[in-house]
Design an enzyme around this catalytic site. Structure first.
Site, PDB file in Angstrom:
ATOM      1  N   ASP A  83     -17.620  88.333  98.705  1.00  0.00           N
ATOM      2  CA  ASP A  83     -18.397  87.223  98.150  1.00  0.00           C
ATOM      3  C   ASP A  83     -18.891  87.587  96.757  1.00  0.00           C
ATOM      4  O   ASP A  83     -19.084  88.757  96.418  1.00  0.00           O
ATOM      5  CB  ASP A  83     -19.557  86.839  99.066  1.00  0.00           C
ATOM      6  CG  ASP A  83     -20.577  87.952  99.233  1.00  0.00           C
ATOM      7  OD1 ASP A  83     -20.164  89.108  99.468  1.00  0.00           O
ATOM      8  OD2 ASP A  83     -21.792  87.679  99.153  1.00  0.00           O
ATOM      9  N   GLU A 149     -22.931  89.764 101.134  1.00  0.00           N
ATOM     10  CA  GLU A 149     -23.756  90.784 100.486  1.00  0.00           C
ATOM     11  C   GLU A 149     -24.588  90.189  99.364  1.00  0.00           C
ATOM     12  O   GLU A 149     -25.723  90.602  99.133  1.00  0.00           O
ATOM     13  CB  GLU A 149     -22.863  91.911  99.953  1.00  0.00           C
ATOM     14  CG  GLU A 149     -23.604  93.195  99.598  1.00  0.00           C
ATOM     15  CD  GLU A 149     -24.148  93.209  98.172  1.00  0.00           C
ATOM     16  OE1 GLU A 149     -24.940  94.104  97.855  1.00  0.00           O
ATOM     17  OE2 GLU A 149     -23.769  92.326  97.377  1.00  0.00           O
ATOM     18  N   HIS A 369     -22.224  90.214  87.364  1.00  0.00           N
ATOM     19  CA  HIS A 369     -23.076  89.013  87.423  1.00  0.00           C
ATOM     20  C   HIS A 369     -23.207  88.308  86.073  1.00  0.00           C
ATOM     21  O   HIS A 369     -23.998  87.376  85.946  1.00  0.00           O
ATOM     22  CB  HIS A 369     -24.482  89.353  87.954  1.00  0.00           C
ATOM     23  CG  HIS A 369     -24.502  89.771  89.394  1.00  0.00           C
ATOM     24  ND1 HIS A 369     -25.642  89.691  90.171  1.00  0.00           N
ATOM     25  CD2 HIS A 369     -23.544  90.276  90.204  1.00  0.00           C
ATOM     26  CE1 HIS A 369     -25.373  90.129  91.390  1.00  0.00           C
ATOM     27  NE2 HIS A 369     -24.091  90.491  91.422  1.00  0.00           N
TER      28      HIS A 369
END
Length: 398
Positions: A83, A149, A369
């Site tokens: 994920d 996660e 990210h």
């Protein structure tokens, strides 16, 4: 128990596999085919793949994968997650975040660093290790791959570990593929993590007119006094393996749109990242006493609400033969001796450490990210060599 392959182990290139994984837009908690891509790569190598779907009230259902080569002996596990976090502003990306494009030696895409490329390197490292042994091994290799996660972390690794325990299946050692390196591959390996504790505090007062303060009770000064009291304490100096514990005020909210109204309540949220010099129980007691010192005991009408939430317990895999062997594999595969660190946030290693020794090693974390997340193709290939070397050293040990 030794497993013998019936045919040569097929070759596996980690880069195309990483691209295929990135092309699955598996934003938490959606799988979007990512686990199927990995399963299709592992099954021809002789891995027995089991898809595990778990649920819990108030959380989304999550797909997980447990794949194991071999059925006995020591079980070396690679753990990670397919994920990914949302892409954010799609227009800010220079490429399609789910295209898996390679530009100037860099693989772009959401999950390229965190951590689909590492999962591809898991598979490639295992394939090369098994091929070098002609498919013979007195032991097992497993992959524990979750899909939450980056989300609540409720229906993923913890549930898979519980499922394994109920089956009587054990993990002997584990490597988590989170991005661990600051600037260059091989710089850092994680051997532990600090704990995490969140405090949510609401101080209550009485709303009123600012011109008549004697008819109101402003909660803001009390909240500020509490925050000052908490923030000015030095929690500890850390130790040989851990940085000092730190408390951070993450938000202060009143929600008051009027400049002539004393608000009825004021809120703040704190997060503490703490070393093994602290305990959750001790920190909670200190926070409770600090709030009561300003507001008075809650049972005596202190008029505040305090919620304390455990995020993770600190843990350390003590340096020893296992850690040394994993660090040697990093140095052999990258040419750099890794620092043994406990810095950063949390990972699913916090759950695995209760079952077996665990370390973390993955790619460079500079772009995780972020917009235009990417990983060097050469680094992905080197990472597969590192994971192969970890298996070699682990199973060569008595």
């Amino acid at each position: 128990m030794s497993q013998t392959a019936a045919a040569p182990v097929p070759a596996l290139d980690p880069v195309p596999l990483a691209q295929a994984l990135i092309r699955c837009p598996s934003v938490t908690p959606e799988d979007k085919g990512a686990l199927g891509v990995l399963e299709a790569a592992l099954a021809p190598l002789g891995f027995r793949c089991e898809r595990l779907r778990f649920s819990a009230p108030g959380t989304p259902d999550v797909e997980n994968l447990y794949a194991r080569w071999g059925s006995g002996g020591r079980n070396f596990c690679f753990a990670g997650h397919t994920d990914v976090v949302p892409v954010g502003d799609m227009g800010a990306w220079t490429v399609d975040p789910f295209a898996g494009d390679i530009i100037d030696g860099q693989l772009y895409g959401r999950g390229a660093t965190d951590m689909k490329s590492a999962i591809a390197a898991f598979a490639a490292g295992a394939q090369r290790f098994l091929a070098a042994r002609n498919g013979r091994l007195d032991g097992s290799i497993s992959l524990l791959i979750t899909g939450d996660e980056e989300g609540p972390a409720v229906n993923g690794t913890t549930k898979v570990l519980q499922w394994l325990a109920e089956k009587g299946e054990t993990l002997s050692a584990c490597v988590v593929g989170e991005p661990t390196n600051p600037l260059r591959l091989g710089e850092m390996m994680k051997i532990g993590r600090r704990g995490s504790l969140t405090a949510r505090l609401t101080v209550h007062g009485m709303q009123g007119h600012v011109g008549y303060p004697h008819l109101a009770d402003n909660p803001i000064p009390r909240l500020l006094d509490i925050l000052t009291l908490l923030k000015t304490r030095r929690l500890d100096a850390g130790n040989v393996h851990f940085e000092p514990s730190n408390l951070e005020i993450t938000t202060v909210d009143v929600g008051n749109p009027a400049n002539n109204v004393i608000p009825a309540s004021a809120k703040a949220v704190l997060n503490i990242r703490y070393s093994t010099e602290q305990t959750a129980a001790g920190l909670k007691d200190w926070i409770r006493r600090s709030v009561a010192a300003v507001c008075g005991p809650e049972e005596n009408g202190g008029r505040y609400d305090l919620v304390l939430e455990d995020g993770a317990m600190p843990f350390l895999t003590e340096p020893g033969p296992f850690v040394a062997a994993m660090a040697e594999a990093v140095e052999a595969g990258t040419g750099r001796k890794p620092a043994l660190s406990t810095t950063g946030g949390t990972s699913d290693a916090r759950f695995i450490q209760a079952f077996c020794p665990v370390v973390e090693f993955g790619l460079i974390g500079q772009t995780m990210h972020k917009v235009d997340e990417r990983a060097g193709v050469a680094d992905i290939e080197a990472l597969a060599r590192v994971y192969e070397g970890m298996l070699q050293r682990y199973f060569a040990a008595a």
